[in-house]
Design a protein around this motif. Structure first.
Motif, short mmCIF file in Angstrom:
data_model
loop_
_atom_site.label_atom_id
_atom_site.label_comp_id
_atom_site.label_asym_id
_atom_site.label_seq_id
_atom_site.Cartn_x
_atom_site.Cartn_y
_atom_site.Cartn_z
N ILE A 285 -8.70 -3.77 -0.07
CA ILE A 285 -7.44 -3.76 -1.16
C ILE A 285 -7.68 -2.29 -1.52
O ILE A 285 -8.46 -1.84 -1.94
CB ILE A 285 -7.47 -4.75 -2.30
CG1 ILE A 285 -7.59 -5.99 -1.81
CG2 ILE A 285 -6.09 -4.35 -3.12
CD1 ILE A 285 -7.34 -7.09 -2.81
N ILE B 82 -9.39 -8.70 4.26
CA ILE B 82 -8.84 -7.11 4.27
C ILE B 82 -9.54 -6.35 3.11
O ILE B 82 -10.24 -7.00 1.95
CB ILE B 82 -7.41 -7.19 3.82
CG1 ILE B 82 -7.03 -7.91 2.39
CG2 ILE B 82 -6.56 -7.97 5.08
CD1 ILE B 82 -5.56 -8.03 2.21
N ASN C 116 0.86 -1.13 0.00
CA ASN C 116 0.05 0.06 -0.13
C ASN C 116 0.77 1.12 0.01
O ASN C 116 2.03 1.34 0.72
CB ASN C 116 -0.77 0.21 1.26
CG ASN C 116 -2.13 -1.07 1.20
OD1 ASN C 116 -2.45 -1.58 -0.10
ND2 ASN C 116 -2.64 -1.36 2.27
N GLU D 289 -10.86 -10.09 -1.48
CA GLU D 289 -10.91 -9.22 -0.21
C GLU D 289 -11.74 -10.18 0.93
O GLU D 289 -11.29 -10.04 2.16
CB GLU D 289 -11.54 -8.08 -0.52
CG GLU D 289 -10.86 -6.97 -0.98
CD GLU D 289 -11.75 -5.76 -1.29
OE1 GLU D 289 -12.66 -5.40 -0.93
OE2 GLU D 289 -11.20 -4.94 -2.16
N LEU E 184 1.07 -9.23 4.67
CA LEU E 184 -0.36 -9.15 4.68
C LEU E 184 -1.20 -8.75 6.16
O LEU E 184 -1.99 -8.35 6.06
CB LEU E 184 -1.05 -10.28 4.13
CG LEU E 184 -0.88 -10.61 2.70
CD1 LEU E 184 -1.33 -11.96 2.06
CD2 LEU E 184 -1.64 -9.42 1.82
N GLU E 185 -0.34 -9.14 7.08
CA GLU E 185 -1.15 -8.95 8.36
C GLU E 185 -0.56 -7.58 9.19
O GLU E 185 -0.72 -7.46 10.20
CB GLU E 185 -0.30 -10.19 9.58
CG GLU E 185 -0.43 -11.66 8.71
CD GLU E 185 -1.56 -12.46 9.41
OE1 GLU E 185 -1.89 -12.12 10.57
OE2 GLU E 185 -2.10 -13.27 8.84
N THR E 186 0.11 -6.89 8.19
CA THR E 186 0.34 -5.35 8.61
C THR E 186 -0.58 -4.43 7.87
O THR E 186 -1.06 -4.77 6.89
CB THR E 186 1.97 -5.20 8.51
OG1 THR E 186 1.95 -5.02 7.15
CG2 THR E 186 2.47 -6.41 9.15
N HIS F 98 -0.18 -4.18 4.14
CA HIS F 98 -0.61 -5.31 3.33
C HIS F 98 0.35 -5.72 2.24
O HIS F 98 -0.21 -5.94 1.10
CB HIS F 98 -1.94 -5.19 2.68
CG HIS F 98 -2.89 -4.78 3.83
ND1 HIS F 98 -3.27 -5.90 4.64
CD2 HIS F 98 -3.67 -3.72 4.23
CE1 HIS F 98 -4.36 -5.37 5.76
NE2 HIS F 98 -4.55 -4.24 5.43
N LYS G 89 -0.80 1.66 -4.79
CA LYS G 89 0.12 0.78 -4.55
C LYS G 89 1.48 1.35 -4.73
O LYS G 89 1.75 2.36 -5.49
CB LYS G 89 0.27 -0.59 -5.15
CG LYS G 89 -1.15 -1.27 -5.15
CD LYS G 89 -1.50 -1.62 -3.65
CE LYS G 89 -2.62 -2.47 -3.76
NZ LYS G 89 -2.96 -2.90 -2.46
#
Length: 103
Positions: free
Chosen positions: A44, A42, A4, A37, A73-75, A78, A48
């Motif tokens: 999107i 999450i 992101n 998603e 992805l867990e932050t 992403h 980017k």
């Protein structure tokens, strides 16, 4: 790494912590898929940044793991990190940037 917008410094700092020297950041726009998603739970973000880093095979796995740990992805970033093998690179050496000979 595709991340992101606004999180490229996080990627670069993680990579540098494992021996990477620098990289190139390209602004990009992603396309959203509602099914993806839902699967990942999450949303999107369309804006980017593509972070490209050239490293030796010796540190590649450590760099990828550090990037994913800090920006995966867990932050909030992403990020999705991946590697592509390079056959040839012109203008770089392991020690420094070199001049390309002129014809």
């Amino acid at each position: 790494c595709i991340i992101n917008t606004g999180f490229s410094d996080l990627v670069m700092n993680a990579a540098k912590s494992e021996g990477a020297r620098g990289g190139t950041i390209v602004h990009a726009r992603g396309t959203s898929n509602k099914e993806i998603e839902k699967i990942f739970g999450i949303s999107i973000q369309p804006e980017k940044e593509l972070v490209m880093i050239v490293v030796s095979k010796d540190i590649k796995d450590d760099v990828l793991k550090a990037i994913y740990r800090e920006a995966g992805l867990e932050t909030p970033g992403h990020g999705i990190a991946f590697s592509v093998e390079l056959d040839d690179v012109v203008g770089l050496s392991l020690n420094n940037v070199v001049d390309i000979p002129q014809k």
